[in-house]
Enzyme design. Sequence first.
Site, PDB file in Angstrom:
ATOM      1  N   LYS A  80       0.818  -1.220   0.000  1.00 47.12           N
ATOM      2  CA  LYS A  80       0.000   0.000   0.000  1.00 47.12           C
ATOM      3  C   LYS A  80       0.847   1.263   0.000  1.00 47.12           C
ATOM      4  O   LYS A  80       0.341   2.337  -0.286  1.00 47.12           O
ATOM      5  CB  LYS A  80      -0.969  -0.002   1.183  1.00 47.12           C
ATOM      6  N   ASP A  81       2.129   1.150   0.334  1.00 50.70           N
ATOM      7  CA  ASP A  81       3.017   2.321   0.327  1.00 50.70           C
ATOM      8  C   ASP A  81       3.663   2.557  -1.040  1.00 50.70           C
ATOM      9  O   ASP A  81       4.390   3.529  -1.225  1.00 50.70           O
ATOM     10  CB  ASP A  81       4.147   2.146   1.359  1.00 50.70           C
ATOM     11  N   ARG A 125      -7.323   9.014   4.237  1.00 48.51           N
ATOM     12  CA  ARG A 125      -8.398   8.039   4.036  1.00 48.51           C
ATOM     13  C   ARG A 125      -9.077   7.682   5.363  1.00 48.51           C
ATOM     14  O   ARG A 125     -10.305   7.637   5.468  1.00 48.51           O
ATOM     15  CB  ARG A 125      -7.813   6.763   3.403  1.00 48.51           C
ATOM     16  N   ARG A 126      -8.274   7.436   6.387  1.00 47.01           N
ATOM     17  CA  ARG A 126      -8.846   7.058   7.678  1.00 47.01           C
ATOM     18  C   ARG A 126      -9.568   8.240   8.315  1.00 47.01           C
ATOM     19  O   ARG A 126     -10.664   8.080   8.861  1.00 47.01           O
ATOM     20  CB  ARG A 126      -7.743   6.547   8.609  1.00 47.01           C
ATOM     21  N   ARG A 143       2.173  10.246  13.243  1.00 44.12           N
ATOM     22  CA  ARG A 143       3.137   9.727  12.280  1.00 44.12           C
ATOM     23  C   ARG A 143       4.155   8.844  12.991  1.00 44.12           C
ATOM     24  O   ARG A 143       4.270   8.852  14.204  1.00 44.12           O
ATOM     25  CB  ARG A 143       3.900  10.893  11.621  1.00 44.12           C
ATOM     26  N   ASN A 145       6.744   5.055  12.799  1.00 41.57           N
ATOM     27  CA  ASN A 145       6.538   3.627  12.593  1.00 41.57           C
ATOM     28  C   ASN A 145       5.581   3.101  13.671  1.00 41.57           C
ATOM     29  O   ASN A 145       5.197   3.825  14.592  1.00 41.57           O
ATOM     30  CB  ASN A 145       7.872   2.868  12.528  1.00 41.57           C
ATOM     31  N   THR A 148       6.457   3.597  17.389  1.00 44.42           N
ATOM     32  CA  THR A 148       6.390   5.012  17.767  1.00 44.42           C
ATOM     33  C   THR A 148       4.939   5.440  17.955  1.00 44.42           C
ATOM     34  O   THR A 148       4.600   6.142  18.923  1.00 44.42           O
ATOM     35  CB  THR A 148       7.004   5.883  16.637  1.00 44.42           C
ATOM     36  N   ARG A 149       4.082   5.009  17.029  1.00 46.39           N
ATOM     37  CA  ARG A 149       2.679   5.422  17.112  1.00 46.39           C
ATOM     38  C   ARG A 149       1.980   4.825  18.333  1.00 46.39           C
ATOM     39  O   ARG A 149       1.180   5.479  18.993  1.00 46.39           O
ATOM     40  CB  ARG A 149       1.945   5.045  15.818  1.00 46.39           C
ATOM     41  N   CYS A 234      -2.399  12.370  -7.488  1.00 47.13           N
ATOM     42  CA  CYS A 234      -2.634  13.211  -6.305  1.00 47.13           C
ATOM     43  C   CYS A 234      -3.168  12.332  -5.182  1.00 47.13           C
ATOM     44  O   CYS A 234      -3.950  11.420  -5.422  1.00 47.13           O
ATOM     45  CB  CYS A 234      -3.624  14.311  -6.677  1.00 47.13           C
TER      46      CYS A 234
HETATM   47  N1  LIG Z   1       1.649   3.527   6.023  1.00 48.99           N
HETATM   48  C1  LIG Z   1       2.503   2.728   6.845  1.00 48.99           C
HETATM   49  C2  LIG Z   1       2.184   1.266   6.772  1.00 48.99           C
HETATM   50  N2  LIG Z   1       2.474   0.564   5.676  1.00 48.99           N
HETATM   51  C3  LIG Z   1       2.052  -0.732   5.872  1.00 48.99           C
HETATM   52  C4  LIG Z   1       1.502  -0.837   7.129  1.00 48.99           C
HETATM   53  C5  LIG Z   1       0.928  -2.042   7.750  1.00 48.99           C
HETATM   54  C6  LIG Z   1       0.991  -3.307   6.964  1.00 48.99           C
HETATM   55  C7  LIG Z   1       0.141  -3.317   5.716  1.00 48.99           C
HETATM   56  O1  LIG Z   1      -0.910  -2.649   5.648  1.00 48.99           O
HETATM   57  O2  LIG Z   1       0.519  -4.041   4.792  1.00 48.99           O
HETATM   58  C8  LIG Z   1       1.591   0.431   7.720  1.00 48.99           C
HETATM   59  C9  LIG Z   1       1.137   0.794   9.070  1.00 48.99           C
HETATM   60  C10 LIG Z   1      -0.296   1.231   9.197  1.00 48.99           C
HETATM   61  O3  LIG Z   1      -0.931   1.630   8.207  1.00 48.99           O
HETATM   62  O4  LIG Z   1      -0.822   1.227  10.334  1.00 48.99           O
END
Ligand SMILES: NCc1[nH]cc(CCC(=O)O)c1CC(=O)O
Length: 303
Positions: A80-81, A125-126, A143, A145, A148-149, A234
Amino acid sequence: MKKTIRIGTRDSELALWQANTVKSKLEALGYSTELVPVKSQGDLVLDKPLYEMGIVGIFTKTLDIAMINGQVDIVVHSMKDVPTLLPKGIVQVAVLERATSEDILVTNGEINFEEPCTIASGSLRRKAQWLHRYPNHNLVDLRGNVNTRLQKLKDNQWQGAIFAKAGLERINVLPKNYITLDWMLPAPAQGAMVIVAMKNDEYSKNAAAQLSHKTSEICTHVERQFLRTLEGGCTAPIGAYAEIMEEQINFKGCLFSLDGKTNIDIERTVPTSEYEGFGEKCASLILQNGGDALMISIKNEMK
Ligand SMILES: NCc1[nH]cc(CCC(=O)O)c1CC(=O)O
């Protein structure tokens, strides 16, 4: 001589877990591998929301460059990243079997959702989906990792913070106090890991391709094609989820305004054999249904 496949990874605990998973799977197939941790810009800058940094692929860019420079052979990403268009010369080789795609709310004690609450998330999105459902809640940025969150949630007076369940499960930090957000549509490809390689590197491509999971590949393909067609480069509050059952592919997608007040949803089913072009078709229907104008107003608000 047997070549050692160098696996590029970010150095967060989640990224290392994902890279190590690929490492073990390749070694089980008889390949020799090595992990190469690389620091990414997305992990170094923690004080700005991601969308303010104005770059897509902030987590993946440094690793892609390391691969283009020949420092690593393959890279493992949270799918997703990954931007929907890959850099020139880089190809998607395999999508691993997907874990859960669910979003969850990790809570700080009891919550009464009817009351005004403060909820933390760094994701457009969330935030948009949350505000749509709970217009009187307050959303704050979060924000960093996963570890940290979680720590920031403990240190603050928020009622909860939103996470991808898969990320917490992978590194074994899923707390007891969470609520599954079954009404929230995940990010396209949430919960899936993808392996990318250089287009001309037949050896690494051939090795990594053996880890591909066909159903996960098809579903994430549809979700990402939906995203690519809608966003046009975008970032916007877009959710998507595809699932295959009894040789049918069921797709749900949504586009929200940033404040969550306006939304356009779609749900469609086609035979799995017709998956190619399905994501684009669903996105076109959203665009025709008011999505075009909504995307323009989102782009203007983000400027
Ligand atoms: N954006 C960061 C990210 N990238 C992937 C994950 C979790 C694992 C995944 O969705 O594959 C996360 C953390 C989150 O969104 O809480």
